[in-house]
Design a protein around this motif. Structure first.
Motif, PDB file in Angstrom:
ATOM      1  N   MET A 134       0.840  -1.197   0.000  1.00  0.00           N
ATOM      2  CA  MET A 134       0.000   0.000   0.000  1.00  0.00           C
ATOM      3  C   MET A 134       0.876   1.247   0.000  1.00  0.00           C
ATOM      4  SD  MET A 134      -1.377  -0.229   3.947  1.00  0.00           S
ATOM      5  CE  MET A 134      -1.378   1.454   4.558  1.00  0.00           C
ATOM      6  N   ASP A 135       0.324   2.328  -0.560  1.00  0.00           N
ATOM      7  CA  ASP A 135       0.959   3.640  -0.540  1.00  0.00           C
ATOM      8  C   ASP A 135       0.079   4.606   0.232  1.00  0.00           C
ATOM      9  OD1 ASP A 135       2.939   2.649  -2.140  1.00  0.00           O
ATOM     10  OD2 ASP A 135       2.321   3.700  -3.965  1.00  0.00           O
ATOM     11  N   VAL A 136       0.697   5.440   1.048  1.00  0.00           N
ATOM     12  CA  VAL A 136      -0.028   6.495   1.759  1.00  0.00           C
ATOM     13  C   VAL A 136       0.626   7.818   1.374  1.00  0.00           C
ATOM     14  CG1 VAL A 136      -0.796   7.388   3.988  1.00  0.00           C
ATOM     15  CG2 VAL A 136      -0.483   4.916   3.676  1.00  0.00           C
ATOM     16  N   ALA A 137      -0.129   8.650   0.663  1.00  0.00           N
ATOM     17  CA  ALA A 137       0.413   9.912   0.163  1.00  0.00           C
ATOM     18  C   ALA A 137       0.593  10.921   1.289  1.00  0.00           C
ATOM     19  CB  ALA A 137      -0.519  10.488  -0.910  1.00  0.00           C
ATOM     20  N   GLN A 138       1.532  11.855   1.101  1.00  0.00           N
ATOM     21  CA  GLN A 138       1.758  12.930   2.058  1.00  0.00           C
ATOM     22  C   GLN A 138       0.469  13.696   2.325  1.00  0.00           C
ATOM     23  OE1 GLN A 138       4.566  14.217   3.759  1.00  0.00           O
ATOM     24  NE2 GLN A 138       3.081  15.592   4.656  1.00  0.00           N
ATOM     25  N   GLY A 139       0.163  13.907   3.607  1.00  0.00           N
ATOM     26  CA  GLY A 139      -1.000  14.685   3.987  1.00  0.00           C
ATOM     27  C   GLY A 139      -2.328  13.956   3.915  1.00  0.00           C
ATOM     28  N   THR A 140      -2.288  12.646   3.634  1.00  0.00           N
ATOM     29  CA  THR A 140      -3.505  11.841   3.515  1.00  0.00           C
ATOM     30  C   THR A 140      -3.844  11.168   4.840  1.00  0.00           C
ATOM     31  OG1 THR A 140      -3.097  11.356   1.171  1.00  0.00           O
ATOM     32  CG2 THR A 140      -4.550   9.849   2.344  1.00  0.00           C
ATOM     33  N   SER A 141      -5.138  11.060   5.120  1.00  0.00           N
ATOM     34  CA  SER A 141      -5.603  10.250   6.240  1.00  0.00           C
ATOM     35  C   SER A 141      -6.074   8.912   5.674  1.00  0.00           C
ATOM     36  CB  SER A 141      -6.760  10.941   6.981  1.00  0.00           C
ATOM     37  OG  SER A 141      -6.294  12.036   7.724  1.00  0.00           O
ATOM     38  N   PHE A 142      -5.376   7.862   6.031  1.00  0.00           N
ATOM     39  CA  PHE A 142      -5.597   6.533   5.470  1.00  0.00           C
ATOM     40  C   PHE A 142      -6.156   5.628   6.568  1.00  0.00           C
ATOM     41  CE2 PHE A 142      -4.648   2.396   3.769  1.00  0.00           C
ATOM     42  CZ  PHE A 142      -4.594   2.540   2.380  1.00  0.00           C
TER      43      PHE A 142
END
Length: 262
Positions: free
Chosen positions: A32-40
């Motif tokens: 999985m990828d979690v982008a900068q500034g994202t709430s995952f």
């Protein structure tokens, strides 16, 4: 340095993560990828691997194989001092707040800063008052002990401790567990406000669908150690995936069956 299709490096990148405890396979190739500034938000039933995934990213558990990158750096291959530095930049709201009973609220809030000698006790007390105000608590609460607080207040203090060092990454472990629906919504609102104010990247694990939709931008579901769905948190209730739909709607009938423990 690994990159997404858009050419920007994810804040957190996980590839083919595996973890077993004896014969029990808990994580089975999670990517999985979690982008900068994202709430995952990661959802899933008990034993699906949510907590183990979080603890692997935190460095509390070592995976059997796979890649965990923060800002393009493989933390599993980094020297121990570097891993400690990366962990110090992560704020964590534990399930049930996990406050230290023998410490006052202000000492709990600034525990990490004090432990790393980044602040004096005098400045820590003042800093704690400022942070407590950000989560809706009067600074005077800092002189109380956790046993003198309600469950909702303890969660707020736990959140205050998580954001005290203004971390780049925030983790939330079942943030609404043990709270009534109204207090759960209040805590979720505070989480959203704090994440936006800090500009942090956040990962939350939860089985509370209302909470997942309130705090999440993106969401994914773990089932038997595999990431079986990923999409917008707003589509959790109508994902089109039979496993996700059964879980989010709490249906007895469907592809997910309760396993008998022996």
């Amino acid at each position: 340095m690994s990159q997404t299709m858009t050419g920007t490096t994810p804040k957190i990148r996980i590839r083919d993560l595996h973890k077993s405890f004896g014969a029990k396979k808990v994580l089975d190739g999670v990517s999985m990828d979690v982008a900068q500034g994202t709430s995952f938000v990661v959802i899933g039933g008990s034993g699906s691997g949510k907590s183990v995934l979080l603890r692997c990213i935190l460095g509390l558990i070592t995976p059997d194989s796979g890649i965990i990158e923060i800002d393009g750096e493989n933390v599993l291959e980094a020297p121990e001092k570097r891993r400690e530095k990366l962990r110090s930049e992560i704020g964590m709201l534990f399930q049930n707040a996990a406050l230290f009973d023998s410490l006052t609220v202000w000492e709990n809030v600034t525990f990490g800063l004090l432990a790393l000698h980044k602040i004096t006790r005098k400045n820590a007390r003042n800093h704690a008052g400022t942070i407590l105000a950000q989560v809706g608590l009067d600074p005077s609460v800092g002189d109380l002990y956790p046993s003198e607080l309600s469950g909702g207040m303890q969660k707020r203090v736990g959140l205050a401790r998580a954001i005290a060092a203004q971390p780049d990454i925030l983790f939330f472990d079942e943030p609404t567990t043990g709270l009534d629906p109204i207090m759960g919504a209040v805590i979720d609102g505070l989480i959203v406000d704090c994440v936006k104010k800090l500009g942090s990247t956040a990962i939350a694990i939860t089985h509370d669908m209302a909470s997942a939709q309130r705090i999440g931008d993106e969401a994914a579901m773990l089932y038997k150690g595999k990431l079986i769905w990923q999409g917008a948190a707003s589509s959790l209730m109508n994902s089109g995936n039979p496993y996700v739909d059964q879980f989010t709607h709490g249906r007895r009938e469907g592809p997910i069956s309760m396993e008998l423990r022996r």
